[in-house]
Write a protein that holds these residues in place. Structure first.
Motif, PDB file in Angstrom:
ATOM      1  N   ALA A  41       0.673  -0.247   6.357  1.00 56.08           N
ATOM      2  CA  ALA A  41      -0.362  -0.926   7.114  1.00 56.08           C
ATOM      3  C   ALA A  41      -0.125  -2.432   7.235  1.00 56.08           C
ATOM      4  O   ALA A  41      -1.057  -3.202   7.377  1.00 56.08           O
ATOM      5  N   GLY A  42       1.125  -2.847   7.206  1.00 54.03           N
ATOM      6  CA  GLY A  42       1.454  -4.244   7.489  1.00 54.03           C
ATOM      7  C   GLY A  42       1.333  -5.172   6.304  1.00 54.03           C
ATOM      8  O   GLY A  42       0.696  -4.868   5.310  1.00 54.03           O
ATOM      9  N   GLY A  43       2.008  -6.341   6.447  1.00 53.63           N
ATOM     10  CA  GLY A  43       1.930  -7.353   5.407  1.00 53.63           C
ATOM     11  C   GLY A  43       2.995  -7.201   4.343  1.00 53.63           C
ATOM     12  O   GLY A  43       3.935  -6.395   4.461  1.00 53.63           O
ATOM     13  N   ILE A  44       2.838  -7.973   3.283  1.00 50.95           N
ATOM     14  CA  ILE A  44       3.873  -8.098   2.271  1.00 50.95           C
ATOM     15  C   ILE A  44       4.097  -6.798   1.492  1.00 50.95           C
ATOM     16  O   ILE A  44       5.144  -6.595   0.874  1.00 50.95           O
ATOM     17  N   GLY A  45       3.117  -5.889   1.536  1.00 52.00           N
ATOM     18  CA  GLY A  45       3.245  -4.611   0.848  1.00 52.00           C
ATOM     19  C   GLY A  45       4.453  -3.822   1.316  1.00 52.00           C
ATOM     20  O   GLY A  45       5.061  -3.066   0.556  1.00 52.00           O
ATOM     21  N   THR A  46       4.825  -4.000   2.608  1.00 48.75           N
ATOM     22  CA  THR A  46       6.010  -3.331   3.140  1.00 48.75           C
ATOM     23  C   THR A  46       7.237  -3.716   2.317  1.00 48.75           C
ATOM     24  O   THR A  46       8.070  -2.878   1.974  1.00 48.75           O
ATOM     25  N   MET A  47       7.317  -5.021   2.010  1.00 53.25           N
ATOM     26  CA  MET A  47       8.458  -5.498   1.231  1.00 53.25           C
ATOM     27  C   MET A  47       8.418  -4.953  -0.191  1.00 53.25           C
ATOM     28  O   MET A  47       9.463  -4.679  -0.784  1.00 53.25           O
TER      29      MET A  47
END
Lengths: 265, 263, 273
Positions: free
Chosen positions: A220-226
C-alpha cells in the motif's frame, strides 16, 4: 499497657469469593498460555547464533548510499499519512456529531454512531490496507484509504467526547435568541470545539506517520515497500538505513506536533 | 541530649539557613521554636534528622556527631527521631493502619516490609498508638477519608509506632483550624509528658507557643535570638524575635474552646 | 479613568468592530492555504487525484466479488493460530509489565536523581517508541527465525517503550510527601518506594498494563504478517496466494476477537480506576 491486636478487618464474603475467582481465572489463563505456546528454544538459540553476525553488525552500519531513495520513500509515507489523516479529520466531523448524545438527543442514534466508530477502530490499519489493496490494487491510494478509515474511528470518538463536554448554556442562550440550527452550529458549537478538534487531528497525524511506515509491506505504498524488499533479500544494512530514517523522522514529527498542539490549546 | 555547636548551614543557592547556632536540648524537654517564615526554624528541625545537612559546626545527638552519618548510620538516627509534617505526609490511598505501620519501616527488614510481613508486636503497637490519639476506630478507613485534624493524629500515631526518642514537628498545625490545632498540640504535649519523649515543635503562633512550651527558642535570619523558659517570655520578647510589633495573624486563638476533654 | 475633555476621534468607535482582527484572519487564511497546497502536492506525489479517487471507488464495488463468499474451511486452522496470537500477547505483556518496573523508576526524575542515568533511560525509551511494531518484528524474526519467539520479543520491546513512558509519568506525578516522611523515619530507598510510591501508582499501573495488553493483541495480529507467528502469519500466507475468501474469514475473526477483548479489558479498567 496490655498488648492488644487490632480488630480483624471486616471482609465481605462476596469480595472474598470475587478475589478467589479472579485469582483462579488468572492462573488458568497463564497455565493455558504457557502449556500451549510452542517455542523450540534449541532452534531459536541455534538461529540466533547463526544469524547474529549477519544481522546486528549490518543493522548498525546503515547503507548510506540508499539514503536518498529511503528519504524519498519516507516522504511518500508522510504524504500518505497527511492525505489520510486530513480526510479522516473531515469525515470524522459528521460521525462525531452523530455519536455525541447532546447533539442528537437521540440515544439510539448516538449509540449507533458509537458502535460504528468502535467497529472501525477494531481494525488495525495494516489489515484495512490488505482489504484496500484487494479492492483498488497495490498503490499508495490503498494506503491513504486505510489511514483515512482507520483514523476516522479514533477521531470520531474523540470528537464526540469533545462535543459532549462543551458548554451547552451557550447553545441554550442562542436557542432563546431564536437562532436556527445551522446558526447555532456555526456560532455556538464550532468555536468551542475547533481548537480541540485541530489538536486531535494533528495528534492523529503523528500516529498515522508511524502507521503508514508499514503499509507498504502489503503493497500500500510508502517506505514499507522497502522494508519488504530488505527483509526478502536479507539486506540488513538497507534495513538499518530505513530504521534510522524512520526514527529521525518520527521523532521530528512528534516534536513538531507536540509544539503545535501546545500552541493551539 | 541534642547539642548544636557553632552550627551553620549555607544552601547551594547561597542562602544562609543557620548561622552559628549554639543550643543544647535536654532529654524530656518540650521546646517550641518560633520565628517568622524563612527565619530558619525548619532548617533547624530538619538538621536534627539530617533531611538537610549543615555545612559547618557540630550537631551531636546522644553525644554522637551526626554530620558524618551516611547510609545505615543515618537511617538508625532517623529511626530514633520521629517527624511530624505540616501536610501530614500520609499515603492517601492507603488505610490508616498501613500508614501507621509505616512507622516501623526503620525497624523492619527490607524483604519483610516489601511483602507486608509485620510481626504481631508491630501490629499491636500500631493499634495501641492509634488508640492513644483516639482514632482507633478509623483503623481500616482510607487516609483520604479523614479530616485534616484526624490525618494529623494518624501521623502522630505513626511517629509513636516508630518508638522514637525524639519527636520533631514542623509546623504541625499550620494547615488546621484553631480548635483542631489545640487538640493536636495537646496530644503532642501529653505524649511528651507520659513517655518522656523530647519534643521540638516549630510554630509561628505566639499564643500556642506560650501555652504548650517548656522552653522557647526564637529565631531570626538563621540565628538564635532568644532561648529561655516560657516564664521569661513576654510580648516584648516576641517583638524582638519577630523584629516588628505583634499582629493578629501571629495568634491562633481558640484556646478557651476546650473541644475535646479526653486530652 | 476617563478624561472628561477626551473627544472620540473618527477612527475610534465609529465603525463596527471587526469580528476578528485582520491579523488573525490573515493567519487563518495562510494556514488554510498551506494545508491545501500541501494536500495538492501530496496527492500529486502519491498519484492520487480526483479521477483516481472516483476510479478507485468504482473498483471498490469489486471488493465484494473478491472477498465473498468467505472461505469457511480456513476457520479451524485460523482459531488455532488465533490462540497463538493471544498467547504471544499475554506473554509479552507479562514480561514487559515486570521489566517496566525498574525501567520506569530509572526514567522518573523524582526517583532517579542521577542526571545521566535518567536521561539515558529516557532517550532509549523514546527511540524504542518511534520504531513501528512491524519493523521490530522484521528485525527479531530476522534474528530468531520465523515463529512466535521473535514475535514475542518484538511485542515485549514494543510495549516496554509505551509502558515506560506512561508509568514513569505516573511515578513523576506521585505525591512525594509520604516518601519524605518515610525517609525521615529511617526507611531505606526500597522501603520508601514500596510504601510511599507503589500504593499511589498501583491502580494506574494495573490499568496501563491492561491497556498495553489490548495494544499487544492488535500488534500481535499485525506482526504475524512478517512471519512472527499467530493468525497474522496465516493471513499473510492466504493473502500472498490471493485466497481472498480466506483472507476475509480471517479478518472477520480478528475483528470479533479484538472487539471482545477490548470490551472486557475496558470494563476491567473502568472497575479499577
Amino acid at each position: 499497657m496490655s498488648q492488644q491486636l487490632p480488630p480483624k478487618k471486616p471482609r465481605s464474603t462476596k469480595k472474598l469469593v470475587r478475589n478467589i475467582a479472579i485469582a483462579i481465572a488468572i492462573v488458568i489463563l497463564y497455565l493455558w498460555t504457557f502449556l500451549s505456546i510452542n517455542v523450540d528454544f534449541a532452534r531459536v538459540a541455534e538461529r540466533f547464533s547463526s544469524n547474529y553476525d549477519r544481522v546486528v553488525p549490518q543493522l548498525i552500519s546503515p547503507n548510506w548510499e540508499r539514503g536518498p531513495e529511503v528519504i524519498e520513500m519516507m516522504i511518500e509515507t508522510i504524504f500518505i499519512a497527511y492525505v489520510g489523516s486530513l480526510a479522516a479529520a473531515i469525515i470524522a466531523v459528521p460521525l462525531g456529531f452523530l455519536a455525541a448524545f447532546n447533539m442528537t438527543y437521540n440515544k439510539m442514534l448516538s449509540t449507533f454512531g458509537k458502535w460504528i466508530l468502535s467497529g472501525v477502530r477494531a481494525f488495525p490499519e495494516i489489515i484495512l490496507a490488505i482489504l484496500f489493496v484487494v479492492a483498488v490494487g497495490p498503490t499508495p491510494f490503498a494506503g491513504i484509504l486505510a489511514i483515512a478509515i482507520g483514523s476516522t474511528g479514533m477521531l470520531g470518538k474523540l470528537y464526540a467526547e469533545v462535543l459532549e463536554s462543551i458548554d451547552m448554556n451557550v447553545v441554550e442562550a442562542m436557542q432563546a435568541n431564536g437562532a436556527n440550527k445551522v446558526q447555532i452550529m456555526f456560532h455556538g458549537i464550532i468555536p468551542q470545539v475547533i481548537p480541540e478538534f485541530l489538536s486531535y487531528a494533528i495528534y492523529r497525524f503523528e500516529i498515522d506517520v508511524r502507521a503508514s511506515t508499514i503499509l507498504g509491506y502489503v503493497g500500500a505504498g510508502g517506505i514499507g515497500t522497502m522494508i519488504f524488499f530488505a527483509q526478502s533479500n536479507r539486506n540488513w544494512s538497507d534495513m538499518g538505513m530505513i530504521l534510522l530514517v524512520i526514527i529521525i523522522v518520527v521523532t521530528l514529527i512528534d516534536y513538531a506536533s507536540t509544539y503545535i498542539r501546545k500552541r493551539i490549546v | 541530649m541534642i547539642e548544636f555547636k557553632d552550627l551553620s548551614l549555607v544552601y547551594p543557592n547561597g542562602h544562609q539557613g543557620l548561622k552559628d547556632v549554639n543550643v543544647t536540648i535536654e532529654d524530656g524537654e518540650f521546646v517550641v521554636i518560633v520565628g517568622l517564615s524563612g527565619a530558619g526554624k525548619s532548617t533547624f528541625i530538619r538538621s536534627i534528622n539530617r533531611l538537610v545537612t549543615p555545612t559547618a559546626g557540630e550537631l551531636r545527638v546522644d553525644s554522637d556527631n551526626i554530620l558524618d552519618y551516611k547510609g545505615r548510620g543515618l537511617r538508625s538516627l532517623r529511626t530514633k527521631v520521629g517527624m511530624i509534617f505540616q501536610s501530614y505526609n500520609l499515603v492517601k490511598r492507603n488505610s490508616v493502619f498501613k500508614n501507621v505501620l509505616a512507622g516501623r519501616l526503620g525497624h523492619t527488614g527490607t524483604f519483610r516490609s516489601v511483602f507486608n510481613l509485620f510481626n504481631k508486636d508491630d501490629k499491636a503497637l500500631a493499634y495501641e498508638s492509634l488508640k492513644r490519639v483516639n482514632i482507633g476506630e478509623k483503623i481500616y478507613n482510607r487516609a483520604d477519608e479523614l479530616s485534616g485534624g484526624q490525618q494529623q493524629r494518624v501521623s502522630i500515631a505513626r511517629v509513636l509506632t516508630q518508638k522514637p526518642k525524639y519527636i520533631l514537628a514542623d509546623e504541625p498545625v499550620a494547615s488546621l483550624d484553631p480548635p483542631t490545632s489545640h487538640q493536636v498540640m495537646k496530644y503532642l504535649r501529653k505524649i511528651n509528658k507520659e513517655d518522656g519523649i523530647t519534643t521540638i515543635v516549630n510554630l509561628h503562633f505566639i499564643d500556642m507557643a506560650m501555652e504548650y512550651a517548656d522552653r522557647i527558642i526564637g529565631m531570626r535570619d538563621g540565628e538564635v535570638v532568644f532561648d529561655g523558659p516560657v516564664s521569661e517570655v513576654s510580648e516584648k520578647t516576641f517583638e524582638e524575635i519577630y523584629g516588628r510589633s505583634i499582629r493578629e495573624e501571629d495568634m491562633r486563638g481558640g484556646a478557651e474552646e476546650d473541644v475535646e476533654s479526653h486530652a | 479613568m476617563s478624561n472628561p475633555m477626551h473627544k472620540p476621534s473618527l477612527t475610534e468607535d465609529q465603525y463596527a468592530p471587526m469580528l476578528s482582527p485582520w491579523r488573525a484572519k490573515a493567519k487563518i487564511t495562510m494556514i488554510f492555504f498551506v494545508i491545501i497546497m500541501f494536500l495538492l502536492f501530496s496527492s500529486w506525489r502519491t498519484g492520487v487525484d480526483l479521477a483516481e479517487l472516483t476510479r478507485g471507488f468504482g473498483n471498490m464495488t469489486q471488493i465484494t466479488d473478491k472477498l465473498f463468499p468467505m472461505n469457511m474451511s480456513i476457520l479451524g486452522p485460523a482459531v488455532g493460530r488465533l490462540f497463538e496470537t493471544i498467547h504471544m500477547a499475554i506473554i509479552a505483556s507479562t514480561f514487559s509489565t515486570l521489566v517496566v518496573i525498574p525501567v520506569s523508576l530509572l526514567a522518573a526524575n523524582n526517583i532517579t536523581t542521577n542526571w545521566f542515568v535518567y536521561n539515558i533511560t529516557r532517550f532509549i525509551m523514546n527511540v524504542l517508541r518511534t520504531i513501528p511494531d512491524v519493523v521490530l518484528a522484521v528485525i527479531f524474526v530476522g534474528l530468531f527465525g520465523i515463529g512466535v519467539f521473535g514475535g514475542i520479543v518484538a511485542l515485549f520491546v514494543f510495549s516496554l517503550g509505551i509502558l515506560a513512558k506512561l508509568i514513569s509519568e505516573t511515578v513523576e506525578s506521585a505525591d512525594m510527601q509520604p516518601v519524605e516522611a518515610m525517609r525521615a523515619s529511617g526507611a531505606n530507598t526500597i522501603q520508601a518506594i514500596a510504601y510511599g510510591i507503589v500504593p499511589q501508582v498501583l491502580p494506574q499501573f494495573t490499568s496501563f498494563s491492561l491497556y498495553v495488553f489490548e495494544i499487544n493483541i492488535r500488534a500481535s495480529v499485525v506482526i504475524g504478517l512478517v512471519g512472527a507467528g499467530g493468525i497474522g502469519q496465516l493471513l499473510m500466507n492466504q493473502f500472498s496466494f490471493n485466497n481472498y475468501g480466506a483472507v476475509m474469514t480471517i479478518i472477520a475473526i480478528i475483528f470479533v476477537v479484538v472487539v471482545i477483548i477490548e470490551y472486557i479489558s475496558g470494563k476491567i479498567r473502568e472497575a479499577i480506576i
